[in-house]
Enzyme design. Structure first.
Site, PDB file in Angstrom:
ATOM      1  N   HIS A  31     -16.743 -70.676  38.975  1.00 32.63           N
ATOM      2  CA  HIS A  31     -15.534 -70.548  38.165  1.00 32.63           C
ATOM      3  C   HIS A  31     -14.601 -69.478  38.732  1.00 32.63           C
ATOM      4  O   HIS A  31     -13.407 -69.707  38.944  1.00 32.63           O
ATOM      5  CB  HIS A  31     -15.934 -70.217  36.727  1.00 32.63           C
ATOM      6  CG  HIS A  31     -14.823 -70.259  35.745  1.00 32.63           C
ATOM      7  ND1 HIS A  31     -14.062 -69.146  35.442  1.00 32.63           N
ATOM      8  CD2 HIS A  31     -14.344 -71.258  34.965  1.00 32.63           C
ATOM      9  CE1 HIS A  31     -13.159 -69.466  34.531  1.00 32.63           C
ATOM     10  NE2 HIS A  31     -13.309 -70.742  34.216  1.00 32.63           N
TER      11      HIS A  31
ATOM     12  N   ASP B  84     -14.160 -62.294  35.948  1.00 35.63           N
ATOM     13  CA  ASP B  84     -14.668 -63.665  35.875  1.00 35.63           C
ATOM     14  C   ASP B  84     -16.144 -63.692  36.254  1.00 35.63           C
ATOM     15  O   ASP B  84     -16.861 -62.711  36.026  1.00 35.63           O
ATOM     16  CB  ASP B  84     -13.837 -64.568  36.803  1.00 35.63           C
ATOM     17  CG  ASP B  84     -13.689 -65.980  36.269  1.00 35.63           C
ATOM     18  OD1 ASP B  84     -14.668 -66.735  36.307  1.00 35.63           O
ATOM     19  OD2 ASP B  84     -12.586 -66.335  35.816  1.00 35.63           O
TER      20      ASP B  84
ATOM     21  N   SER C 250      -8.392 -72.534  32.327  1.00 34.79           N
ATOM     22  CA  SER C 250      -8.928 -71.493  33.201  1.00 34.79           C
ATOM     23  C   SER C 250      -8.216 -71.471  34.545  1.00 34.79           C
ATOM     24  O   SER C 250      -8.100 -70.416  35.178  1.00 34.79           O
ATOM     25  CB  SER C 250     -10.425 -71.711  33.438  1.00 34.79           C
ATOM     26  OG  SER C 250     -11.185 -71.359  32.322  1.00 34.79           O
TER      27      SER C 250
END
Length: 456
Positions: free
Chosen positions: A218, A169, A382
């Site tokens: 994220h 990620d 996600s």
């Protein structure tokens, strides 16, 4: 889909990769010079004719290290699985001039020794939904975890520290107050300002290193779902399993919002290294839409997905946030567990990408998790995928506790078979139903019993 200037990925056919080509890691870490030729024949002639001078490396390092087989050249240390799946044969080529790249790709595809060729493109988290900073509401934070019976699952199987989850990620904020200690990670991002037209790169993007620091939030959000310490968030769904972060996506500004972005080669290199480090599960909350590929392009990540599955690694990917019926990669690769998103009422979220390849869905709206400024309420597939990755880690822990192997096929089978129904009948393209963590463990228990009974 943005193409990385002057860079292409070339996979040679089995037995055709010359031994003189160094790995990318050898060039970066030990100062080995990239090769200025490949085959001394048609490939070199085409590259020089259409692109001028060239520099070439193997994208992936061999699983067997130099100290394990001293005196053996790197090209001879790749094992049969690396060769057969193709990761040993992927070359990253840099040309001097890419103004004729379409013609070059078309010409290379006709060479008999070339298995496939494609431009190195950018992938990322353009579908990462909404993330709002704030302080978690305890009831709201527990709700999605309780919806999938995650607390009961952790009571059934607390997780094994020997089972490792890889998080490919934007990196992780390792110093976050509500994350359990992480295993040592690394960074494979190498971008420059000329790559991202329409995007402004920020932070550390120019060279890969060993520090997977998150500059987007994220990856930290995904890590909070997997590995939270239980301070202001519920405990991480992977329990006592280890978490190894790799930063495969750098940071860029898009409409004043930070997004994760990385070259396909960056992502694949990080994935290969995670697999060789021994992770059992990899969470992939990124993707490339099939519509962004050329008609003759092979789907991205093909070799490294084959390699992971051959090594018995469970791959979990977000389906996408387009709200359409379409395929994103790596989620749409056979063998990958593609995850859609549902809300608190067990209805598929309108933004969740659908398709026959989606295995099941998990909570993906208003998920309280870790963020760069403390905490965030995140929405998107996600953040649905890490719930499934967490349960996969628990499944692997339970199988290991019973001294039984857990294959990617068996993991997918029990997840699908144990999923609970959606709130209404007739849902299509969102998988078999909604993740049920406890039921998945119980289904695995029954399957392992039946496998033992079938033994002669």
């Amino acid at each position: 889909m943005i193409r990385v200037p002057r860079r292409l990925l070339l996979t040679l056919r089995l037995g055709e990769a010359p031994e003189h080509l160094p790995s990318l890691l050898a060039c970066r870490r030990y100062g080995v010079a990239p090769a200025d030729r490949i085959d001394g024949g048609p490939i070199d002639r085409l590259l020089r004719h259409h692109g001028g001078a060239l520099r070439c490396t193997r994208l992936h390092n061999a699983r067997t290290r130099h100290d394990q087989r001293p005196g053996v050249a790197g090209a001879r240390r790749y094992d049969d699985i690396e060769q057969l799946t193709g990761v040993a044969r992927v070359l990253r080529v840099l040309v001097q001039d890419d103004s004729h790249m379409p013609a070059l790709l078309q010409a290379l595809a006709q060479v008999a020794t070339v298995e496939q060729v494609r431009p190195d493109r950018l992938s990322g988290t353009p579908f990462d939904g909404v993330a709002t900073p704030g302080q978690p509401d305890e009831t709201a934070a527990w709700q999605p975890r309780e919806l999938i019976r995650l607390p009961e699952a952790l009571g059934f199987e607390p997780g094994d520290p020997a089972v490792l989850v890889g998080l490919a990620d934007t990196g992780v904020m390792a110093s976050h107050q509500d994350l359990n200690p992480l295993r040592r990670g690394f960074d494979t991002v190498d971008l420059d300002a000329t790559i991202a037209a329409g995007l402004t790169l920020v932070g550390d993007n120019t060279a890969s290193d060993e520090e997977p620091d998150d500059e987007v939030g994220h990856g930290t959000g995904c890590a909070g779902i997997l590995h939270a310490g239980g301070l202001s968030l519920p405990p991480g769904g992977a329990g006592q399993c280890g978490l190894t972060p790799v930063r495969v996506l750098g940071a860029a500004l898009q409409n004043d919002k930070r997004v994760g972005i990385g070259a396909l080669s960056n992502i694949d290199a990080g994935m290969k290294r995670l697999i060789d480090l021994g992770v059992k599960v990899i969470n992939m909350s990124f993707g490339t839409p099939e519509s962004a590929l050329r008609a003759d392009d092979t789907p991205p990540h093909q070799e490294v997905v084959r390699y992971a599955l051959a090594r018995g690694v469970l791959l979990v990917a977000a389906s996408g946030n387009s709200g359409k019926e379409e395929r994103y990669f790596p989620a749409a690769h056979p063998g990958v567990i593609a995850v859609g998103a549902v809300d608190q009422s067990l209805k598929p979220c309108g933004f969740s990408t659908r398709g026959a390849h989606v295995a099941l869905s998990a909570p993906g709206r208003d998920i309280w998790t870790a963020g760069l400024s403390g905490y965030q309420r995140a929405t998107g597939t996600s953040f649905a995928a890490p719930f499934v990755s967490a349960v996969c880690a628990l499944l692997a822990s339970y199988a290991q506790r019973r001294a039984m192997p857990l294959t990617p096929e068996l993991a997918r089978e029990v997840l699908v078979a144990s999923a609970r129904p959606f709130a209404s009948a007739g849902v299509e393209g969102a998988g078999a139903g909604v993740l049920d963590a406890l039921a998945a463990l119980q289904a695995l228990d029954a399957r392992l019993d039946s496998l033992l009974e079938d033994e002669p």
